[in-house]
Design a protein around this motif. Structure first.
Motif, PDB file in Angstrom:
ATOM      1  N   LEU A 177      36.822  56.399  -2.406  1.00  0.00           N
ATOM      2  CA  LEU A 177      37.723  56.166  -1.280  1.00  0.00           C
ATOM      3  C   LEU A 177      37.081  56.513   0.056  1.00  0.00           C
ATOM      4  N   LEU A 178      36.086  57.398   0.047  1.00  0.00           N
ATOM      5  CA  LEU A 178      35.434  57.784   1.303  1.00  0.00           C
ATOM      6  C   LEU A 178      34.577  56.661   1.862  1.00  0.00           C
ATOM      7  N   LEU A 179      34.205  55.700   1.053  1.00  0.00           N
ATOM      8  CA  LEU A 179      33.327  54.622   1.507  1.00  0.00           C
ATOM      9  C   LEU A 179      34.084  53.476   2.144  1.00  0.00           C
ATOM     10  N   THR A 180      35.415  53.559   2.150  1.00  0.00           N
ATOM     11  CA  THR A 180      36.199  52.486   2.748  1.00  0.00           C
ATOM     12  C   THR A 180      36.585  52.868   4.163  1.00  0.00           C
ATOM     13  N   GLY A 181      37.031  51.879   4.893  1.00  0.00           N
ATOM     14  CA  GLY A 181      37.501  52.140   6.251  1.00  0.00           C
ATOM     15  C   GLY A 181      38.956  52.509   6.311  1.00  0.00           C
ATOM     16  N   ARG A 182      39.638  52.502   5.141  1.00  0.00           N
ATOM     17  CA  ARG A 182      41.062  52.822   5.150  1.00  0.00           C
ATOM     18  C   ARG A 182      41.271  54.322   5.330  1.00  0.00           C
ATOM     19  N   PRO A 183      42.364  54.701   6.000  1.00  0.00           N
ATOM     20  CA  PRO A 183      42.630  56.125   6.136  1.00  0.00           C
ATOM     21  C   PRO A 183      42.886  56.756   4.790  1.00  0.00           C
ATOM     22  N   VAL A 224      52.074  54.715  -6.313  1.00  0.00           N
ATOM     23  CA  VAL A 224      53.095  55.078  -5.337  1.00  0.00           C
ATOM     24  C   VAL A 224      53.066  54.084  -4.179  1.00  0.00           C
ATOM     25  N   TRP A 225      54.067  53.230  -4.121  1.00  0.00           N
ATOM     26  CA  TRP A 225      54.238  52.338  -2.971  1.00  0.00           C
ATOM     27  C   TRP A 225      55.238  52.972  -2.015  1.00  0.00           C
ATOM     28  N   GLY A 226      55.001  52.819  -0.716  1.00  0.00           N
ATOM     29  CA  GLY A 226      55.888  53.413   0.272  1.00  0.00           C
ATOM     30  C   GLY A 226      57.323  52.964   0.118  1.00  0.00           C
ATOM     31  N   VAL A 273      60.341  57.430   6.080  1.00  0.00           N
ATOM     32  CA  VAL A 273      59.392  57.892   5.068  1.00  0.00           C
ATOM     33  C   VAL A 273      57.972  57.951   5.606  1.00  0.00           C
ATOM     34  N   LYS A 274      57.610  57.006   6.468  1.00  0.00           N
ATOM     35  CA  LYS A 274      56.214  56.850   6.872  1.00  0.00           C
ATOM     36  C   LYS A 274      55.586  58.122   7.437  1.00  0.00           C
ATOM     37  N   PRO A 275      56.204  58.809   8.412  1.00  0.00           N
ATOM     38  CA  PRO A 275      55.552  60.022   8.936  1.00  0.00           C
ATOM     39  C   PRO A 275      55.391  61.119   7.889  1.00  0.00           C
ATOM     40  N   HIS A 276      56.317  61.207   6.942  1.00  0.00           N
ATOM     41  CA  HIS A 276      56.190  62.226   5.900  1.00  0.00           C
ATOM     42  C   HIS A 276      55.064  61.879   4.931  1.00  0.00           C
ATOM     43  N   LEU A 277      54.905  60.592   4.625  1.00  0.00           N
ATOM     44  CA  LEU A 277      53.790  60.190   3.776  1.00  0.00           C
ATOM     45  C   LEU A 277      52.459  60.487   4.463  1.00  0.00           C
ATOM     46  N   ASN A 278      52.394  60.242   5.782  1.00  0.00           N
ATOM     47  CA  ASN A 278      51.174  60.592   6.525  1.00  0.00           C
ATOM     48  C   ASN A 278      50.903  62.089   6.469  1.00  0.00           C
ATOM     49  N   GLU A 279      51.972  62.875   6.526  1.00  0.00           N
ATOM     50  CA  GLU A 279      51.817  64.330   6.453  1.00  0.00           C
ATOM     51  C   GLU A 279      51.305  64.745   5.068  1.00  0.00           C
ATOM     52  N   LEU A 280      51.775  64.076   4.023  1.00  0.00           N
ATOM     53  CA  LEU A 280      51.308  64.394   2.669  1.00  0.00           C
ATOM     54  C   LEU A 280      49.849  64.000   2.484  1.00  0.00           C
ATOM     55  N   VAL A 281      49.420  62.934   3.153  1.00  0.00           N
ATOM     56  CA  VAL A 281      47.996  62.588   3.138  1.00  0.00           C
ATOM     57  C   VAL A 281      47.193  63.684   3.831  1.00  0.00           C
ATOM     58  N   ARG A 282      47.706  64.164   4.955  1.00  0.00           N
ATOM     59  CA  ARG A 282      47.002  65.202   5.692  1.00  0.00           C
ATOM     60  C   ARG A 282      46.893  66.490   4.885  1.00  0.00           C
ATOM     61  N   HIS A 283      47.923  66.801   4.081  1.00  0.00           N
ATOM     62  CA  HIS A 283      47.906  68.018   3.263  1.00  0.00           C
ATOM     63  C   HIS A 283      47.143  67.831   1.962  1.00  0.00           C
ATOM     64  N   GLY A 284      46.631  66.639   1.700  1.00  0.00           N
ATOM     65  CA  GLY A 284      45.793  66.433   0.520  1.00  0.00           C
ATOM     66  C   GLY A 284      46.542  66.131  -0.753  1.00  0.00           C
ATOM     67  N   PHE A 285      47.862  65.863  -0.691  1.00  0.00           N
ATOM     68  CA  PHE A 285      48.591  65.510  -1.906  1.00  0.00           C
ATOM     69  C   PHE A 285      48.399  64.037  -2.248  1.00  0.00           C
ATOM     70  N   LEU A 286      48.383  63.181  -1.241  1.00  0.00           N
ATOM     71  CA  LEU A 286      48.258  61.746  -1.459  1.00  0.00           C
ATOM     72  C   LEU A 286      47.023  61.211  -0.761  1.00  0.00           C
ATOM     73  N   VAL A 287      46.552  60.047  -1.221  1.00  0.00           N
ATOM     74  CA  VAL A 287      45.518  59.284  -0.520  1.00  0.00           C
ATOM     75  C   VAL A 287      45.984  57.835  -0.451  1.00  0.00           C
ATOM     76  N   ARG A 288      45.656  57.178   0.639  1.00  0.00           N
ATOM     77  CA  ARG A 288      45.978  55.761   0.764  1.00  0.00           C
ATOM     78  C   ARG A 288      44.936  54.948   0.008  1.00  0.00           C
ATOM     79  N   SER A 289      45.403  53.907  -0.704  1.00  0.00           N
ATOM     80  CA  SER A 289      44.458  53.131  -1.504  1.00  0.00           C
ATOM     81  C   SER A 289      44.501  51.643  -1.227  1.00  0.00           C
ATOM     82  N   ALA A 290      45.606  51.101  -0.698  1.00  0.00           N
ATOM     83  CA  ALA A 290      45.667  49.657  -0.463  1.00  0.00           C
ATOM     84  C   ALA A 290      46.863  49.351   0.425  1.00  0.00           C
ATOM     85  N   VAL A 291      46.887  48.132   0.959  1.00  0.00           N
ATOM     86  CA  VAL A 291      48.014  47.607   1.735  1.00  0.00           C
ATOM     87  C   VAL A 291      48.385  46.253   1.156  1.00  0.00           C
ATOM     88  N   ASP A 292      49.678  46.055   0.885  1.00  0.00           N
ATOM     89  CA  ASP A 292      50.128  44.799   0.304  1.00  0.00           C
ATOM     90  C   ASP A 292      50.079  43.696   1.349  1.00  0.00           C
TER      91      ASP A 292
END
Length: 967
Positions: free
Chosen positions: A253-259, A792-794, A808-827
């Motif tokens: 996941l670190l090699l992609t440009g996605r957050p 996990v889809w938003g 939901v969106k700002p809380h999901l961003n917060e969970l990414v920041r805390h290391g619980f979730l990572v973004r993997s794709a966009v539909d």
């Protein structure tokens, strides 16, 4: 009119630059421009111009400078096309009235704020353009000409920090666009100039990694980590640690440009959050019901019979006891939920979990017993306590500190055992003992098949089942400190930091071995442990260590050694007599010739003895846990190690972050303070540790067949555990213990894998602790994400909790920041974002905390969302589920077909109604099978147990065959 302060001070109108005059006039204007439209007092201006060395005519010089500025501004104001600028007198000073957009600093701040707003919406191209425009306003350091003249205002440093924050935002946008190569050189230069900015370092590490320079990225982290240790005694932040681990694990996941996790670091500013901050809902008083694994301490105190006649006297006596119990409960992180007459119920683990709740509960019980004895005497009150650990349903209000109510067999266990407890004893259940036996010593209680009695804090073990693996740099640092202490004989303090389970206690145990090896053939240096609870057993153990009294010594020998030792250390004969009479009862071998000493006298003599030892010879003090340590221990250590002290003492402390809060002055007053940080073990060290653990538990070593490339046997198991343990030795110990239990279990009976807890206990408790630190609404979204499944889809998260998508969106961003979730794709169809749990065990812990009723309701919401999906998204969801099935099948070695079914409906093109219904049914079956705590994991552990049983039974045959091959 334009005022430029981002560089040398410059004022210009349409006709060109305006001449400002002398240095004082320029300094007054520069300072006022930092506070536009605000009254700046005369005293502040005088301090800004001259500091404390102002001349006698300072006020007159300031007045002349203001007059000159007014003339310059009046001349420039003849251009009516520009907004008016005025410098007016307002008590108690002056105010520069100006449109903020006429000042380049405020233009810069406005552009940066706009960039952060669009960056939060993932519009990284627009954010990059705005930030580039903002940074172009800088022509050099703020007010560079004034700074060169010697003006050192803190406002200039603050302005420079805003520039660095904006640069970090710009680099984050460029990294998200995949432009790591274009910013690499600039990142390298800026990191060299600002080595303490962790966010900047993380961006540089990420750029290096994406450019194929992984070793350099890891080296940058290790250098920064060493610098922080040596300079400030701290370790890098959690986000930087996570990035380091991801780079070391080659996370794709670190090699992609996605957050992802790396971009979460890049999106965290030191002064303000880039992403939209989640809004906490107003307190509604709603009660939350969660399944929690807690430890319950029940206390019963029966006051002396003198108080039991009158209820008011009894109430006064129990109120005094309550004043002792509640501080101890708070000290160890417990909550007094009920006090009913002479009974107290204290809960550890709700509403806040800790990774060591069982240990805290038993230590709290020991501390209560010791405190009551110290205050009321040995026989003043009859005290009985029980500690039980287990699963309960806890109801509490998350938005306040009201005590939780708990229901479950754990509470009933306390009630049923309490009547059988002997006076002044502490009984615990099997689960409590298993979770705390590394810290507390136990013996079988009267009902031997049911409970254990806590004796006291366990002395450090003399031997360990496996050698210490890894942490070589920390061990080298410890060795150098020991050598310096024995050579210079000056106060030294070593604080050992690290996440739970990293081996702090094991490293501290190395101190005694190092001291013994360095003093062989010389005067022995005593190593005294100062445990969390200073009861008589702890005092006696330390006394025996100092006097070299062993368990084989006769009472007369122990008494003689005590007398000889005290006489050598006491300053006067009178002091020696007092110390001997006070300390002799601690040996439990002889009785003092005089009256029985009070415990306060024993404590005072004990502290005096340690202080006298440190003045005549070297001594090592080990503080087991600074977070919970007795305040007398902390006061003594602070006094004996201060810079003016001449004591020869080495203090080694297991220091958690809370220790800094309790004793912040330690780092400032000690002559030599050395921090030692334990980082996760690399994979090679984890493999060695697992080999030792397999052998210690009598399991088959991973390499049993040298003719096979992978070693044969269970080589795959070692590789899988290395990944699962994340470099934490405690996880490895727990995983191997789980496998050992599976091997020893009855194949026809229940096994440890049949229960909910199939994860290592330390891992499960640490995850629960991290979850409880989240804000209330963010934690609720995390629970909805756990219900939504491993994929996990938003929109699914919003459906599970009936949230609006924008909520939901700002809380999901917060969970990414805390290391619980990572973004993997966009539909592509809906623009919905797909997330994954960074560590799958996190999802299990969060999901298992939900009550069964709430779990079912949220799952029903997700199933309704699946049923309503359009055809294109249904096909994509099925593809995601099947990929997850393939991953599980490869990892578990068993199929999920029996759980999911074998229908294969069409997945693309025009989908008929019946086929679409089949797709929805298949998706729901997949969802249900993947959401529950996996039966596939239990099946895999059963298979592991069976294989190990077969291999262990044939171990001698295999070993003989291997030996024959070698011969």
């Amino acid at each position: 009119m334009l005022f430029q302060i981002l560089g040398p001070l410059r004022m210009a109108d349409d006709r060109g630059e305006v001449v400002l005059g002398g240095l004082n006039r320029r300094a007054v204007l520069g300072y006022l421009l930092l506070y536009p439209n605000q009254v700046v007092s005369t005293s502040r201006l005088l301090t800004a111009l001259w500091g404390n060395g102002r001349p006698a005519s300072a006020r007159k010089i300031l007045h002349n400078s203001v007059s000159g500025l007014r003339k310059a501004l009046s001349a420039a104001a003849e251009d009516r096309s520009q907004p008016a600028v005025s410098l007016v007198t307002r008590e108690p000073g002056y105010q520069l009235t100006v449109d903020e957009q006429q000042i380049d600093l405020w233009q810069f701040k406005s552009l940066v704020q706009r960039a952060r707003t669009v960056q939060a919406d993932n519009c990284v191209d627009e954010a990059s353009t705005l930030l580039r425009e903002a940074l172009a306003l800088w022509r050099g350091p703020a007010l560079a000409d004034l700074a060169e003249a010697g003006f050192q205002w803190p406002e200039l440093a603050a302005a420079e920090n805003t520039r660095l924050d904006a640069l970090e935002d710009f680099f984050a946008a460029e990294l998200a666009r995949g432009r790591h190569e274009s910013v690499l050189t600039e990142l390298q230069e800026l990191t060299s100039a600002e080595p303490m900015r962790e966010r900047l370092l993380g961006q540089f590490m990420l750029a290096l990694h994406r450019c194929g320079r992984q070793a350099e990225a890891l080296s940058m982290y290790e250098k920064a980590e060493a610098t922080l240790e040596q300079t400030f005694g701290i370790e890098p932040g959690r986000e930087l640690k996570e990035l380091y681990r991801s780079i070391r694990a080659n996370d794709p996941l670190l090699l992609t440009g996605r957050p992802g996790v790396a971009e979460a670091i890049a999106q965290t500013t030191s002064g303000a959050a880039v992403a939209e901050a989640p809004v906490e809902p107003e307190s509604s008083g709603q009660i939350v019901a969660e399944r929690r694994r807690v430890s319950v301490l029940q206390v019963r105190v029966d006051p002396s019979t003198d108080c039991c006649v009158d209820p008011e006297h009894l109430d006064d006596a129990l109120a005094n006891v309550d004043d002792l119990i509640r501080p101890q409960a708070e000290r160890f992180g417990g909550v007094v939920t009920v006090r009913l007459g002479s009974h107290w119920l204290i809960v550890f683990g709700a509403p806040r979990s800790h990774h060591d709740d069982a240990r805290r509960a038993v230590l709290c019980a020991l501390a209560i017993r010791s405190t009551i004895k110290e205050v009321f005497g040995e026989t003043a009150d009859r005290l009985r306590m029980v500690v039980a650990t287990g699963l309960v349903l806890a109801r509490f209000r998350p938005e306040n500190d009201s005590p939780p109510s708990i229901t479950g067999a754990t509470v009933d266990a306390c009630h049923s055992l309490l009547p059988f407890v002997h006076n002044n004893e502490i009984w615990v259940t099997d689960e409590t003992r298993a979770a705390s036996e590394n810290t507390v010593a136990y013996e079988r209680a009267q009902i031997s098949s049911v409970a254990w009695a806590a004796v006291g804090v366990r002395p450090p073990p003399q031997s360990w089942p496996v050698p210490m693996i890894g942490h070589q740099r920390a061990r080298d640092t410890l060795l150098s400190v020991v050598d310096r202490f024995l050579r210079q004989r000056t106060p030294e303090v070593v604080s050992v930091h690290g996440d739970p389970g990293m081996g702090k206690s094991r490293l501290i145990a190395e101190v005694e071995r190092l001291v013994a090896s360095r003093t062989a053939g010389h005067q022995r240096v005593p190593v005294v442990h100062l445990p969390v609870v200073l009861d008589d057993a702890a005092l006696a153990d330390a006394l025996c260590k100092c006097c070299e009294i062993t368990g084989d010594d006769l009472p007369e020998t122990a008494n003689r050694k005590l007398h000889e030792f005290v006489k050598r250390t006491a300053l006067t004969a009178v002091e020696a007599v007092w110390m001997i009479s006070a300390l002799q009862p601690l040996l439990h071998r002889t009785s003092p010739s005089g009256p029985v000493t009070r415990r306060a006298d024993r404590m005072a003599a004990w502290w005096r003895m340690l202080e006298r030892i440190a003045t005549v010879r070297c001594i090592v003090l080990v503080v087991d846990d600074v977070e919970f340590a007795d305040h007398r221990v902390l006061d003594f250590v602070g006094r004996i190690t201060r810079s003016s002290s001449e004591a020869s003492v080495l203090v080694v402390a297991d220091a958690r972050p809370a220790a800094v809060v309790r004793r912040p002055q330690w780092a400032e007053t000690q002559r030599h303070a050395t921090p030692v940080t334990l980082l996760p073990l690399p994979d090679s060290d984890m493999e060695v540790l697992l080999d030792h653990l397999f052998d210690a538990h009598g399991l088959i070593p991973k390499r049993i067949d040298p003719t096979q490339p992978d070693g044969g046997g269970l080589a795959w198991l070692s590789r899988a555990l290395v990944v699962a343990c994340h470099g934490n030795p405690a996880f490895a110990h727990d995983y191997v213990a789980l496998i050992q239990q599976a091997v020893n279990s009855d194949p026809n009976g229940a096994t440890p894998m049949e229960a909910d807890g199939v994860l290592p206990p330390v891992m499960e408790r640490m995850t629960a602790e991290r979850v409880d630190r989240l804000p209330i609404a963010t934690r609720s979204v995390l629970q909805d994400a756990a219900v939504a499944g491993p994929v996990v889809w938003g929109d699914a998260v919003a459906a599970a909790g009936r949230w609006a998508k924008d909520e939901v969106k700002p809380h999901l961003n917060e969970l990414v920041r805390h290391g619980f979730l990572v973004r993997s794709a966009v539909d592509a169809c809906s623009g919905d974002t797909r997330y994954e749990f960074r560590f799958p065990p996190d999802r299990h812990v969060v999901y298992s905390q939900l009550s069964l009723a709430l779990r079912a309701a949220k799952r029903t919401n997700v199933i309704a969302w699946i049923d309503a999906l359009p055809d294109c998204r249904m096909a994509e969801l099925l593809a995601d589920y099947r990929k997850e099935e393939e991953r599980i099948t490869a990892m578990a070695g068993c199929s999920m077909g029996d759980l999911v079914g074998r229908e294969e409906p069409a997945t693309n093109g025009d989908v008929p109604r019946d086929a679409r219904r089949g797709q929805a049914d298949a998706a729901v079956r997949y969802y249900v099978a993947l959401t529950e705590m996996p039966a596939w994991f239990r099946a895999r552990l059963r298979w592991v147990a069976g294989e190990l049983k077969v291999l262990r039974s044939g171990r001698s045959t295999v070993s003989a065959a291997v030996q024959n091959m070698r011969d």
